[in-house]
Design a protein around this motif. Sequence first.
Motif, PDB file in Angstrom:
ATOM      1  N   ALA A  25       0.824  -1.212   0.000  1.00  0.00           N
ATOM      2  CA  ALA A  25       0.000   0.000   0.000  1.00  0.00           C
ATOM      3  C   ALA A  25       0.855   1.257   0.000  1.00  0.00           C
ATOM      4  O   ALA A  25       0.578   2.225  -0.729  1.00  0.00           O
ATOM      5  N   SER A  26       1.906   1.284   0.824  1.00  0.00           N
ATOM      6  CA  SER A  26       2.769   2.462   0.864  1.00  0.00           C
ATOM      7  C   SER A  26       3.513   2.632  -0.452  1.00  0.00           C
ATOM      8  O   SER A  26       3.643   3.755  -0.969  1.00  0.00           O
ATOM      9  N   LEU A  27       3.991   1.534  -1.024  1.00  0.00           N
ATOM     10  CA  LEU A  27       4.686   1.636  -2.308  1.00  0.00           C
ATOM     11  C   LEU A  27       3.741   2.127  -3.392  1.00  0.00           C
ATOM     12  O   LEU A  27       4.108   2.988  -4.212  1.00  0.00           O
ATOM     13  N   ALA A  28       2.519   1.613  -3.432  1.00  0.00           N
ATOM     14  CA  ALA A  28       1.544   2.068  -4.424  1.00  0.00           C
ATOM     15  C   ALA A  28       1.288   3.566  -4.290  1.00  0.00           C
ATOM     16  O   ALA A  28       1.185   4.285  -5.293  1.00  0.00           O
ATOM     17  N   ALA A  29       1.191   4.052  -3.053  1.00  0.00           N
ATOM     18  CA  ALA A  29       0.952   5.479  -2.837  1.00  0.00           C
ATOM     19  C   ALA A  29       2.118   6.317  -3.333  1.00  0.00           C
ATOM     20  O   ALA A  29       1.922   7.382  -3.929  1.00  0.00           O
ATOM     21  N   PHE A  30       3.344   5.862  -3.091  1.00  0.00           N
ATOM     22  CA  PHE A  30       4.516   6.619  -3.528  1.00  0.00           C
ATOM     23  C   PHE A  30       4.683   6.577  -5.048  1.00  0.00           C
ATOM     24  O   PHE A  30       5.189   7.524  -5.654  1.00  0.00           O
ATOM     25  N   LEU A  31       4.250   5.467  -5.683  1.00  0.00           N
ATOM     26  CA  LEU A  31       4.383   5.334  -7.139  1.00  0.00           C
ATOM     27  C   LEU A  31       3.273   6.047  -7.906  1.00  0.00           C
ATOM     28  O   LEU A  31       3.461   6.414  -9.082  1.00  0.00           O
ATOM     29  N   ALA A  32       2.129   6.243  -7.274  1.00  0.00           N
ATOM     30  CA  ALA A  32       0.929   6.709  -7.976  1.00  0.00           C
ATOM     31  C   ALA A  32       1.133   7.955  -8.836  1.00  0.00           C
ATOM     32  O   ALA A  32       0.598   8.022  -9.951  1.00  0.00           O
ATOM     33  N   PRO A  33       1.881   8.960  -8.377  1.00  0.00           N
ATOM     34  CA  PRO A  33       2.025  10.147  -9.224  1.00  0.00           C
ATOM     35  C   PRO A  33       2.863   9.923 -10.480  1.00  0.00           C
ATOM     36  O   PRO A  33       2.871  10.784 -11.369  1.00  0.00           O
ATOM     37  N   HIS A  34       3.555   8.787 -10.551  1.00  0.00           N
ATOM     38  CA  HIS A  34       4.552   8.618 -11.610  1.00  0.00           C
ATOM     39  C   HIS A  34       4.281   7.454 -12.552  1.00  0.00           C
ATOM     40  O   HIS A  34       4.952   7.340 -13.582  1.00  0.00           O
ATOM     41  N   ALA A  35       3.342   6.572 -12.217  1.00  0.00           N
ATOM     42  CA  ALA A  35       3.154   5.364 -13.029  1.00  0.00           C
ATOM     43  C   ALA A  35       1.726   4.857 -12.903  1.00  0.00           C
ATOM     44  O   ALA A  35       1.000   5.209 -11.968  1.00  0.00           O
ATOM     45  N   ARG A  36       1.322   4.024 -13.868  1.00  0.00           N
ATOM     46  CA  ARG A  36       0.044   3.337 -13.779  1.00  0.00           C
ATOM     47  C   ARG A  36       0.265   2.067 -12.965  1.00  0.00           C
ATOM     48  O   ARG A  36       1.064   1.207 -13.325  1.00  0.00           O
ATOM     49  N   VAL A  37      -0.443   1.971 -11.845  1.00  0.00           N
ATOM     50  CA  VAL A  37      -0.169   0.917 -10.863  1.00  0.00           C
ATOM     51  C   VAL A  37      -1.423   0.093 -10.608  1.00  0.00           C
ATOM     52  O   VAL A  37      -2.524   0.634 -10.442  1.00  0.00           O
ATOM     53  N   LEU A  38      -1.235  -1.226 -10.558  1.00  0.00           N
ATOM     54  CA  LEU A  38      -2.279  -2.166 -10.178  1.00  0.00           C
ATOM     55  C   LEU A  38      -1.870  -2.787  -8.848  1.00  0.00           C
ATOM     56  O   LEU A  38      -0.787  -3.372  -8.726  1.00  0.00           O
ATOM     57  N   LEU A  39      -2.720  -2.650  -7.823  1.00  0.00           N
ATOM     58  CA  LEU A  39      -2.442  -3.184  -6.492  1.00  0.00           C
ATOM     59  C   LEU A  39      -3.337  -4.392  -6.263  1.00  0.00           C
ATOM     60  O   LEU A  39      -4.565  -4.280  -6.292  1.00  0.00           O
ATOM     61  N   LEU A  40      -2.715  -5.542  -6.008  1.00  0.00           N
ATOM     62  CA  LEU A  40      -3.430  -6.808  -5.956  1.00  0.00           C
ATOM     63  C   LEU A  40      -3.393  -7.407  -4.559  1.00  0.00           C
ATOM     64  O   LEU A  40      -2.351  -7.416  -3.900  1.00  0.00           O
ATOM     65  N   GLU A  41      -4.526  -7.904  -4.116  1.00  0.00           N
ATOM     66  CA  GLU A  41      -4.650  -8.517  -2.790  1.00  0.00           C
ATOM     67  C   GLU A  41      -5.434  -9.810  -2.922  1.00  0.00           C
ATOM     68  O   GLU A  41      -6.369  -9.890  -3.730  1.00  0.00           O
ATOM     69  N   ALA A  42      -5.051 -10.818  -2.143  1.00  0.00           N
ATOM     70  CA  ALA A  42      -5.763 -12.093  -2.182  1.00  0.00           C
ATOM     71  C   ALA A  42      -6.936 -12.133  -1.222  1.00  0.00           C
ATOM     72  O   ALA A  42      -7.828 -12.963  -1.356  1.00  0.00           O
ATOM     73  N   GLU A  43      -6.934 -11.246  -0.220  1.00  0.00           N
ATOM     74  CA  GLU A  43      -7.993 -11.227   0.779  1.00  0.00           C
ATOM     75  C   GLU A  43      -9.024 -10.145   0.469  1.00  0.00           C
ATOM     76  O   GLU A  43      -8.764  -9.221  -0.307  1.00  0.00           O
ATOM     77  N   GLU A  44     -10.178 -10.237   1.124  1.00  0.00           N
ATOM     78  CA  GLU A  44     -11.200  -9.202   0.965  1.00  0.00           C
ATOM     79  C   GLU A  44     -10.760  -7.903   1.631  1.00  0.00           C
ATOM     80  O   GLU A  44     -11.134  -6.812   1.211  1.00  0.00           O
ATOM     81  N   GLN A  45      -9.951  -8.011   2.668  1.00  0.00           N
ATOM     82  CA  GLN A  45      -9.519  -6.861   3.455  1.00  0.00           C
ATOM     83  C   GLN A  45      -8.008  -6.713   3.362  1.00  0.00           C
ATOM     84  O   GLN A  45      -7.265  -7.553   3.868  1.00  0.00           O
TER      85      GLN A  45
END
Length: 369
Positions: free
Chosen positions: A18-38
């Motif tokens: 989650a933290s990496l996705a937030a830091f990357l968001a302004p610079h790249a198209r990012v897909l964040l994947l989770e196996a759980e519902e939460q």
Amino acid sequence: MSSDRFDIAIVGAGIAGASLAAFLAPHARVLLLEAEEQPGYHATGRSAAFWSESYGGPGIQPLTTASGPWLASPPEAFGGTSFLKDRGELFIGREQDRPALDAFMASFAGTGVPLTWTDPRGVVPGLRPEWTLAVTEPTCMDIDVGALHGQCLGVARRGGVRVATLAALERARSGWRLETRGGAFEADLLVNAAGAWADEVARIAGVTPVGIRPYRRTMVQLRVDPPAPMDMPLIRDASDQFYFKPEAGGRIWLSPHDEVPDDPRDAAPEELDVAIAIDRFEQAVDWRIEAVERKWAGLRSFAPDRLPVYGFDPRVTDFYWFAGQGGFGIQTAPAAAMIASSQLLSMPPDPAIAGIEAERYHPSRFGLT
């Protein structure tokens, strides 16, 4: 670029992903994947929630220290309000623990971590008389883990990160193919932030595992008499047999500081581990335990040398390791995300991490050449 193709896909939406996705968001198209519902269900949501520069040893300390200013004063996009709250930390010991405390002090000499000898009497109510030695670390803080994780997910989503539930992944003709409940996607780069499942994700991706193993850590919430004072520091013993800290309503969060090898799964506490925790607690203080109100367990994942693994796999250069954070992933999250985002984006590192030797965390140290 197709709406179904991303620059970077991150497997794992705990605090690391989650933290990496937030830091990357302004610079790249990012897909964040989770196996759980939460997101954050297995480890992030079961943290003891403290920031300690000494926790994890000298190999972790630079990451923790670099993360401190960001956690204390995050950017406005992350809420602008500190995720930290004063706590303090006290390492207690008996006379036979003096060599361990001496070694502990020596290991942090010259690092800037403020450690001083002190008298534990009066700091811990009801401390049994044989506990005569103590070292204090006044800079230790509580972390609002839920707020930090939630803000990272919020920043990621507002920045255009797509969050999806992963069903399968495989090598595509160019990059990676990800099957989710919301459809199939492709990505140029794959980030393995899967925590206890990191080696399993590597195997599925056709990448040689680095030996990341999950270990179970037990936590217990106790109602005690007298109630624990809220201004009491985090208490850790010199031989790493237990730690405890006060919680709301005079409760105690207690751990036997166990590391039991386990499988990647929804970990549950064992009654024996709970009993061991209580026994060690009662050897340190004379408080009466009125009730065991809650008990839970989480998984801490370590590489063989107990350092985190950040970097592109030497053999599969579009596969990035971001795992093995042990029990230190939350307190080191900002620095770790800065290191990974700079490497993934081929950008200069943030000044906050300029003094960190990132190569010491690279997967090439395991001989994967």
